[in-house]
Design a protein around this motif. Structure first.
Motif, PDB file in Angstrom:
ATOM      1  N   SER A   1      21.252  24.932  38.854  1.00  0.00           N
ATOM      2  CA  SER A   1      21.132  24.388  40.070  1.00  0.00           C
ATOM      3  C   SER A   1      22.011  23.781  40.941  1.00  0.00           C
ATOM      4  CB  SER A   1      20.121  23.152  39.883  1.00  0.00           C
ATOM      5  OG  SER A   1      19.845  22.308  40.909  1.00  0.00           O
ATOM      6  N   MET A   2      23.250  23.321  40.037  1.00  0.00           N
ATOM      7  CA  MET A   2      24.722  23.192  40.846  1.00  0.00           C
ATOM      8  C   MET A   2      25.155  24.170  41.524  1.00  0.00           C
ATOM      9  SD  MET A   2      26.255  19.991  38.460  1.00  0.00           S
ATOM     10  CE  MET A   2      26.256  21.009  37.129  1.00  0.00           C
ATOM     11  N   ARG A   3      25.007  25.256  41.044  1.00  0.00           N
ATOM     12  CA  ARG A   3      25.494  26.589  41.680  1.00  0.00           C
ATOM     13  C   ARG A   3      24.415  27.252  42.635  1.00  0.00           C
ATOM     14  NH1 ARG A   3      30.427  27.915  40.088  1.00  0.00           N
ATOM     15  NH2 ARG A   3      31.452  26.891  38.129  1.00  0.00           N
ATOM     16  N   GLY A   4      23.117  26.704  43.079  1.00  0.00           N
ATOM     17  CA  GLY A   4      22.436  27.364  43.752  1.00  0.00           C
ATOM     18  C   GLY A   4      21.657  28.569  43.366  1.00  0.00           C
ATOM     19  N   ILE A   5      21.749  28.544  41.831  1.00  0.00           N
ATOM     20  CA  ILE A   5      21.178  29.709  41.081  1.00  0.00           C
ATOM     21  C   ILE A   5      19.694  29.295  40.678  1.00  0.00           C
ATOM     22  CG2 ILE A   5      21.156  31.148  39.196  1.00  0.00           C
ATOM     23  CD1 ILE A   5      24.160  30.622  39.159  1.00  0.00           C
ATOM     24  N   ARG A   6      18.684  30.037  41.089  1.00  0.00           N
ATOM     25  CA  ARG A   6      17.398  29.725  40.640  1.00  0.00           C
ATOM     26  C   ARG A   6      16.978  29.993  39.255  1.00  0.00           C
ATOM     27  NH1 ARG A   6      14.185  33.867  44.628  1.00  0.00           N
ATOM     28  NH2 ARG A   6      15.126  35.748  43.888  1.00  0.00           N
ATOM     29  N   THR A   7      16.015  29.264  38.886  1.00  0.00           N
ATOM     30  CA  THR A   7      15.480  29.537  37.405  1.00  0.00           C
ATOM     31  C   THR A   7      14.249  29.898  37.554  1.00  0.00           C
ATOM     32  OG1 THR A   7      17.142  27.863  36.492  1.00  0.00           O
ATOM     33  CG2 THR A   7      15.382  28.452  34.991  1.00  0.00           C
ATOM     34  N   HIS A   8      13.589  30.938  36.945  1.00  0.00           N
ATOM     35  CA  HIS A   8      12.206  31.405  36.548  1.00  0.00           C
ATOM     36  C   HIS A   8      11.615  30.817  35.262  1.00  0.00           C
ATOM     37  CE1 HIS A   8      12.925  34.143  40.106  1.00  0.00           C
ATOM     38  NE2 HIS A   8      14.065  34.204  39.778  1.00  0.00           N
ATOM     39  N   VAL A   9      10.586  30.202  35.361  1.00  0.00           N
ATOM     40  CA  VAL A   9      10.383  29.380  33.852  1.00  0.00           C
ATOM     41  C   VAL A   9       8.969  30.331  33.677  1.00  0.00           C
ATOM     42  CG1 VAL A   9       9.637  27.408  32.865  1.00  0.00           C
ATOM     43  CG2 VAL A   9      11.479  27.346  34.586  1.00  0.00           C
ATOM     44  N   LEU A  10       8.777  30.732  32.329  1.00  0.00           N
ATOM     45  CA  LEU A  10       7.614  31.131  32.115  1.00  0.00           C
ATOM     46  C   LEU A  10       7.140  30.187  30.927  1.00  0.00           C
ATOM     47  CD1 LEU A  10       5.572  33.724  31.901  1.00  0.00           C
ATOM     48  CD2 LEU A  10       6.957  34.375  29.781  1.00  0.00           C
ATOM     49  N   GLU A  11       5.697  29.901  30.984  1.00  0.00           N
ATOM     50  CA  GLU A  11       4.870  29.174  30.174  1.00  0.00           C
ATOM     51  C   GLU A  11       3.560  29.729  30.120  1.00  0.00           C
ATOM     52  OE1 GLU A  11       4.720  27.308  27.674  1.00  0.00           O
ATOM     53  OE2 GLU A  11       6.353  25.757  28.183  1.00  0.00           O
ATOM     54  N   GLU A  12       2.808  28.976  28.933  1.00  0.00           N
ATOM     55  CA  GLU A  12       1.420  29.378  28.760  1.00  0.00           C
ATOM     56  C   GLU A  12       0.756  28.752  30.004  1.00  0.00           C
ATOM     57  OE1 GLU A  12       0.244  30.830  26.057  1.00  0.00           O
ATOM     58  OE2 GLU A  12       1.928  30.234  24.509  1.00  0.00           O
ATOM     59  N   GLY A  13      -0.278  29.711  30.410  1.00  0.00           N
ATOM     60  CA  GLY A  13      -1.075  29.463  31.719  1.00  0.00           C
ATOM     61  C   GLY A  13      -1.885  27.964  31.729  1.00  0.00           C
ATOM     62  N   TYR A  14      -1.435  27.582  33.115  1.00  0.00           N
ATOM     63  CA  TYR A  14      -2.342  26.502  33.503  1.00  0.00           C
ATOM     64  C   TYR A  14      -4.057  26.770  33.434  1.00  0.00           C
ATOM     65  CZ  TYR A  14       1.908  24.577  35.654  1.00  0.00           C
ATOM     66  OH  TYR A  14       3.088  24.505  36.258  1.00  0.00           O
ATOM     67  N   LEU A  15      -4.360  27.792  33.579  1.00  0.00           N
ATOM     68  CA  LEU A  15      -5.640  28.386  33.512  1.00  0.00           C
ATOM     69  C   LEU A  15      -5.689  29.360  32.444  1.00  0.00           C
ATOM     70  CD1 LEU A  15      -6.835  28.951  37.293  1.00  0.00           C
ATOM     71  CD2 LEU A  15      -6.949  26.830  35.821  1.00  0.00           C
ATOM     72  N   ARG A  16      -6.674  29.205  31.388  1.00  0.00           N
ATOM     73  CA  ARG A  16      -6.611  30.272  30.112  1.00  0.00           C
ATOM     74  C   ARG A  16      -7.978  30.450  29.955  1.00  0.00           C
ATOM     75  NH1 ARG A  16      -2.585  26.747  26.065  1.00  0.00           N
ATOM     76  NH2 ARG A  16      -1.176  25.983  27.693  1.00  0.00           N
ATOM     77  N   PRO A  17      -8.168  31.773  29.456  1.00  0.00           N
ATOM     78  CA  PRO A  17      -7.030  32.769  28.911  1.00  0.00           C
ATOM     79  C   PRO A  17      -6.696  33.486  30.282  1.00  0.00           C
ATOM     80  CG  PRO A  17      -9.369  33.416  28.451  1.00  0.00           C
ATOM     81  CD  PRO A  17      -9.586  32.052  28.677  1.00  0.00           C
ATOM     82  N   HIS A  18      -6.452  34.692  30.039  1.00  0.00           N
ATOM     83  CA  HIS A  18      -5.695  35.788  31.028  1.00  0.00           C
ATOM     84  C   HIS A  18      -4.643  35.571  32.011  1.00  0.00           C
ATOM     85  CE1 HIS A  18      -9.861  37.013  29.251  1.00  0.00           C
ATOM     86  NE2 HIS A  18     -10.514  36.177  30.388  1.00  0.00           N
ATOM     87  N   TRP A  19      -4.315  34.130  32.023  1.00  0.00           N
ATOM     88  CA  TRP A  19      -3.104  33.974  33.154  1.00  0.00           C
ATOM     89  C   TRP A  19      -1.911  33.291  32.059  1.00  0.00           C
ATOM     90  CZ3 TRP A  19      -4.071  35.828  37.588  1.00  0.00           C
ATOM     91  CH2 TRP A  19      -5.537  35.981  37.941  1.00  0.00           C
ATOM     92  N   MET A  20      -0.667  33.635  32.893  1.00  0.00           N
ATOM     93  CA  MET A  20       0.227  32.854  32.476  1.00  0.00           C
ATOM     94  C   MET A  20       1.051  32.282  33.576  1.00  0.00           C
ATOM     95  SD  MET A  20       0.975  33.503  29.085  1.00  0.00           S
ATOM     96  CE  MET A  20       2.750  33.367  28.758  1.00  0.00           C
TER      97      MET A  20
END
Length: 438
Positions: free
Chosen positions: A99-118
């Motif tokens: 973040s300090m270098r302006g580089i973005r981070t993509h975060v994957l996680e288990e889905g807020y809505l389940r099943p079928h989604w991440m």
């Protein structure tokens, strides 16, 4: 030009730890076919097992990680970081340094809505999500958005998840000499977890029969539902006021004893993936007996959560995604921790002590708006528990990653300040370092 606005062939991705299994490696292969540069840093033997291609190995102490990852970002001209889980100590550091270098981070996680989604968000998920928690914002954003189309289900097999996890954590153990300073973020040793699963399956049928009897006995009673979560989950460790799930359950039992009407009952339901040796049944019984509510508190290690969510008078949870099952059928929900769905009007906007008498349901139309916004902003189709689910997820992630995302607001310094506000949830950078180096 912002690194976010670069064309695909000038983007350079750094992959950190992913979920156990082939997902990240397969995604990298697809991105490279699109002329995207992909780098990988392995932090443990499990990472190496999941990534058979060339990679950089980090074998130093955790205190060396900030300088190491910052140097890598600079030298390789990284524009994007991809990781699974934003609260792992290595990932906490990496996304702040990025973040300090302006580089973005993509975060994957288990889905807020389940099943079928991440879940797949920029910069953070759950309590770190950039989505607002204001009902009018959701209603405004949802205008004109379609409901999700009827899509074929994403298949899942526990055997597939178990296979990938076993392979990964066996490699972590076997690679201990190659990565001498690595300390897992998990609160339970994999071997203990494996023994827990063996025991859980050995007594599985007896557990289900006992749960069926408990649920049947409650069919004509007014009952509230407390779905348990895993103590080792960062939802408890970082995004709640409780150090463990037993502490949270104790808190709810105290409130129920003091404030629930005498005809109300409470069902405590075990998390389906809880393979610990903690005696939840004994814990609940002892606490209920001490509080004088043993005849009104019930425990079930099984049962259909979706059906229970529809039948209960109200659900009390720390921040479990189980709440969405209740919200979609207009069941009142009280949230004790931080959650993506903790929106006044969607969930109870008050203290749990005041929830037991006459809890209000979600405001009409608000959950539908909330769901449509989630589907547009931060959910992608796919999963981890079957070959077809992983294939679908790779395609979904590729499409999302190659979209020209808008420039983030604010300077890198402001972005760093925003992330720094999350330190209270994560215990701070120094605490993370100390815990990982202990």
């Amino acid at each position: 030009m912002s690194p976010h606005d670069l064309p695909a062939d000038r983007r350079s991705f750094l992959f950190l730890q992913g979920p156990p299994g082939p997902l990240f490696h397969r995604l990298a292969a697809v991105l490279r076919e699109r002329d995207v540069t992909v780098h990988r840093i392995n932090i443990c033997g499990g990472d190496r097992a999941d990534w058979p291609d060339k990679a950089v190995d980090f074998r130093q102490r955790f205190t060396d990680w900030p300088v190491f990852v910052d140097r890598f970002l600079r030298q390789e001209k990284i524009t994007d970081i991809l990781l699974f889980g934003d609260c792992r100590p290595f990932h906490v550091v990496a996304r702040r340094i990025a973040s300090m270098r302006g580089i973005r981070t993509h975060v994957l996680e288990e889905g807020y809505l389940r099943p079928h989604w991440m879940t797949f968000e920029l910069e953070g998920v759950n309590a770190h999500s950039r989505l607002q928690r204001e009902k009018n914002w959701f209603l405004e954003q949802a205008r004109g958005l379609p409901d999700d189309d009827a899509l074929p289900p994403v298949t899942a097999s526990f055997r597939r998840r178990a296979r990938d996890a076993t392979r990964h954590y066996t490699a972590v153990h076997m690679g201990a000499l190659a990565y001498p300073h690595y300390r897992t973020h998990r609160s339970v040793l994999p071997v203990v977890e494996g023994l827990g699963w063996i025991w859980k399956y050995a007594v599985g049928r007896a557990r289900e029969r006992a749960a069926e009897r408990v649920v049947a006995d409650l069919s004509r009673k007014r009952f509230f539902l407390l779905p348990l979560q895993l103590s080792g989950d960062y939802q408890i460790r970082s995004h709640s006021p409780f150090p463990t799930m037993p502490a949270a359950a104790d808190y709810v039992l105290e409130s129920f004893a003091a404030h629930a009407p005498p005809d109300a009952h409470l069902l405590v339901k075990t998390h389906p993936l809880d393979c610990s040796f903690f005696n939840w049944k004994g814990f609940v019984r002892r606490r209920a007996r001490k509080l004088g509510i043993a005849d009104r508190v019930h425990y079930a290690d099984g049962g259909d959560l979706e059906e229970l969510a529809a039948e209960t008078a109200g659900m009390i949870c720390v921040n479990s995604t189980s709440a969405t099952l209740a919200l979609q059928v207009d069941t009142p929900v009280c949230v004790l921790g931080e959650a993506i769905y903790k929106v006044p009007g969607l969930v109870f906007d008050g203290h749990v002590d005041d929830f037991w008498i006459d809890p209000p349901p979600p405001e009409p139309g608000l959950y539908e708006a909330f769901r449509r916004v989630l589907l547009r902003e931060c959910l992608i189709r796919g999963g981890l528990a079957s070959e077809s689910a992983v294939t679908t997820l790779v395609a979904s992630m590729t499409e999302k990653l190659l979209e020209r995302a808008p420039r983030r607001e604010g300077s890198p310094a402001n972005q760093s300040s925003t992330l720094a506000k999350c330190a209270a949830h994560e215990g701070g950078l120094k605490d993370a370092m100390r815990s990982s180096c202990a």
